[in-house]
Design a protein around this motif. Sequence first.
Motif, short mmCIF file in Angstrom:
data_model
loop_
_atom_site.label_atom_id
_atom_site.label_comp_id
_atom_site.label_asym_id
_atom_site.label_seq_id
_atom_site.Cartn_x
_atom_site.Cartn_y
_atom_site.Cartn_z
N VAL A 86 0.85 -1.19 0.00
CA VAL A 86 0.00 0.00 0.00
C VAL A 86 0.89 1.24 0.00
O VAL A 86 1.72 1.41 0.88
N SER A 87 0.73 2.08 -1.00
CA SER A 87 1.53 3.30 -1.11
C SER A 87 0.94 4.39 -0.23
O SER A 87 -0.26 4.68 -0.29
N LEU A 88 1.78 4.99 0.61
CA LEU A 88 1.33 6.03 1.52
C LEU A 88 0.95 7.27 0.71
O LEU A 88 1.71 7.73 -0.14
N ARG A 89 -0.24 7.83 0.99
CA ARG A 89 -0.75 8.98 0.25
C ARG A 89 -0.63 10.28 1.06
O ARG A 89 -0.53 10.26 2.29
N GLU A 141 3.13 20.19 6.42
CA GLU A 141 2.40 18.94 6.19
C GLU A 141 3.21 18.01 5.28
O GLU A 141 3.27 16.80 5.51
N ILE A 142 3.83 18.57 4.25
CA ILE A 142 4.65 17.76 3.34
C ILE A 142 5.86 17.19 4.06
O ILE A 142 6.25 16.04 3.84
N ASP A 143 6.45 17.97 4.94
CA ASP A 143 7.59 17.47 5.71
C ASP A 143 7.18 16.26 6.55
O ASP A 143 7.89 15.25 6.60
N GLY A 144 6.03 16.37 7.21
CA GLY A 144 5.55 15.24 7.99
C GLY A 144 5.27 14.03 7.13
O GLY A 144 5.59 12.88 7.49
N TYR A 145 4.69 14.27 5.96
CA TYR A 145 4.42 13.17 5.02
C TYR A 145 5.71 12.53 4.56
O TYR A 145 5.83 11.30 4.51
N ASP A 146 6.68 13.36 4.18
CA ASP A 146 7.98 12.83 3.76
C ASP A 146 8.56 11.88 4.81
O ASP A 146 9.06 10.80 4.49
N ARG A 191 6.98 10.28 7.33
CA ARG A 191 6.18 9.05 7.49
C ARG A 191 6.47 8.08 6.35
O ARG A 191 6.63 6.87 6.57
N ARG A 192 6.53 8.60 5.15
CA ARG A 192 6.75 7.73 3.99
C ARG A 192 8.16 7.13 4.00
O ARG A 192 8.34 5.96 3.70
N GLU A 193 9.14 7.96 4.34
CA GLU A 193 10.51 7.46 4.38
C GLU A 193 10.69 6.42 5.47
O GLU A 193 11.48 5.47 5.32
N ALA A 194 9.97 6.56 6.57
CA ALA A 194 10.05 5.57 7.65
C ALA A 194 9.50 4.22 7.19
O ALA A 194 9.96 3.17 7.64
N ARG A 195 8.53 4.26 6.29
CA ARG A 195 7.94 3.01 5.80
C ARG A 195 8.72 2.43 4.62
O ARG A 195 8.98 1.23 4.57
N PHE A 196 9.09 3.28 3.66
CA PHE A 196 9.81 2.84 2.47
C PHE A 196 10.95 3.82 2.21
O PHE A 196 10.76 4.83 1.56
N SER A 197 12.11 3.50 2.71
CA SER A 197 13.26 4.38 2.52
C SER A 197 13.84 4.20 1.13
O SER A 197 14.00 3.06 0.65
N THR A 198 14.15 5.31 0.45
CA THR A 198 14.71 5.25 -0.90
C THR A 198 16.22 5.06 -0.83
O THR A 198 16.92 5.91 -0.27
N PRO A 199 16.76 3.97 -1.36
CA PRO A 199 18.21 3.78 -1.32
C PRO A 199 18.91 4.81 -2.19
O PRO A 199 18.34 5.37 -3.13
N ALA A 200 20.17 5.06 -1.89
CA ALA A 200 20.93 6.09 -2.59
C ALA A 200 20.97 5.85 -4.09
O ALA A 200 20.91 6.79 -4.89
N ASP A 201 21.06 4.57 -4.50
CA ASP A 201 21.17 4.30 -5.94
C ASP A 201 19.85 4.48 -6.68
O ASP A 201 19.80 4.39 -7.91
N LYS A 202 18.76 4.75 -5.97
CA LYS A 202 17.46 5.01 -6.60
C LYS A 202 17.11 6.50 -6.61
O LYS A 202 16.06 6.88 -7.11
N GLY A 261 23.40 15.70 -6.31
CA GLY A 261 24.08 14.93 -5.29
C GLY A 261 23.16 13.89 -4.64
O GLY A 261 21.99 13.75 -4.99
N VAL A 262 23.73 13.15 -3.69
CA VAL A 262 22.97 12.16 -2.93
C VAL A 262 22.49 12.82 -1.65
O VAL A 262 23.29 13.29 -0.84
N ALA A 263 21.16 12.88 -1.50
CA ALA A 263 20.58 13.56 -0.34
C ALA A 263 20.66 12.65 0.89
O ALA A 263 20.41 11.45 0.80
N GLU A 264 21.00 13.25 2.02
CA GLU A 264 21.02 12.47 3.26
C GLU A 264 19.60 12.03 3.63
O GLU A 264 19.39 10.91 4.09
N PHE A 265 18.65 12.94 3.42
CA PHE A 265 17.24 12.60 3.60
C PHE A 265 16.53 12.85 2.28
O PHE A 265 16.46 13.98 1.80
N TYR A 266 16.04 11.78 1.69
CA TYR A 266 15.45 11.87 0.35
C TYR A 266 13.98 11.48 0.45
O TYR A 266 13.61 10.33 0.32
N GLY A 267 13.14 12.45 0.70
CA GLY A 267 11.72 12.18 0.84
C GLY A 267 10.98 12.28 -0.48
O GLY A 267 11.56 12.55 -1.54
N TRP A 268 9.68 12.07 -0.40
CA TRP A 268 8.81 12.15 -1.59
C TRP A 268 8.95 13.50 -2.28
O TRP A 268 9.04 13.57 -3.51
#
Length: 279
Positions: free
Chosen positions: A195-198, A218-223, A225-236, A244-251
């Motif tokens: 289930v993709s977080l909306r 609100e977007i920061d909170g969403y980012d 929550r989403r990153e806690a569930r599905f973290s984006t690996p650096a190579d994605k 560059g490669v972001a330390e925190f890469y949210g939606w």
Amino acid sequence: MTDKTIADLIEDRFGLATDDGRDMPAEGELAAILRHRSHRRFKPDPVPDELLRVVLAGAFSAPAKSDLQQCSVIVVKDPEIRAGINALVAGQDWVPGAPSLLVFCGDNRRIRRIAQARGKPYPNGHLDSFLNCAVDAGIVLATFIRSAEAAGLGCCPISVIRDRIEEVSELLGLPDNVFPLAGMGLGWPAREGWVSLRLPPAVTVHTDRYDDTALLEEIDGYDRRREARFSTPADKQRMTNEYGVAEFYGWSEDKARQYATPQRKQLARFLNSKGFGLD
């Protein structure tokens, strides 16, 4: 029977606590919609033609603007055409693995031909005609997804066909006043999916007047929550050469990078060439 409630499914979808639907069992059509997930990995088993016709019947039961019914669907069966479309969307490596491929089209041609056959003028070849058939096709596409999932199938729309809209239209022999809105990969899911977080309703639902005062927080909170569930690996991460490669890469970082370069600037030219007035 399940002990879960609609509230549980809403919490799973948005990552936020709620009591909305707490007294409603997680059953029926509403529960199925809240559980929706896209599928990009399929079993090799084909989708029977009869079942596909049934699912399409469900899709075309969708609402239509003024009963104009301005959608057409191309079911791609010819191996050469399928191979051609697969090659055009090579970046979507899951498309060739979908047992069935369909293309949903906005179709303003029918009403024009009917007007001509009935000896009536058609003075509405402006932007609204394009919007009407685009929305009709979008509603049919969404209803197709619901119909397919009700039959146990999985699917995922393919918007990237609009990157190569001229070639896709030529492969499918689309005439004037018909354009490809999206493809659809269809088949039996090879895995359950997730289930993709909306985005939270605080961002997407407004009362009386549009208000995005609290958008960024609100977007920061969403980012998060989403990153806690599905973290984006650096190579994605997208466009690391530029940003560059972001330390925190949210939606929000992902989507900002996605649209940092021009996309589909040829669409207006293509639609004009197909007889759609965009004024």
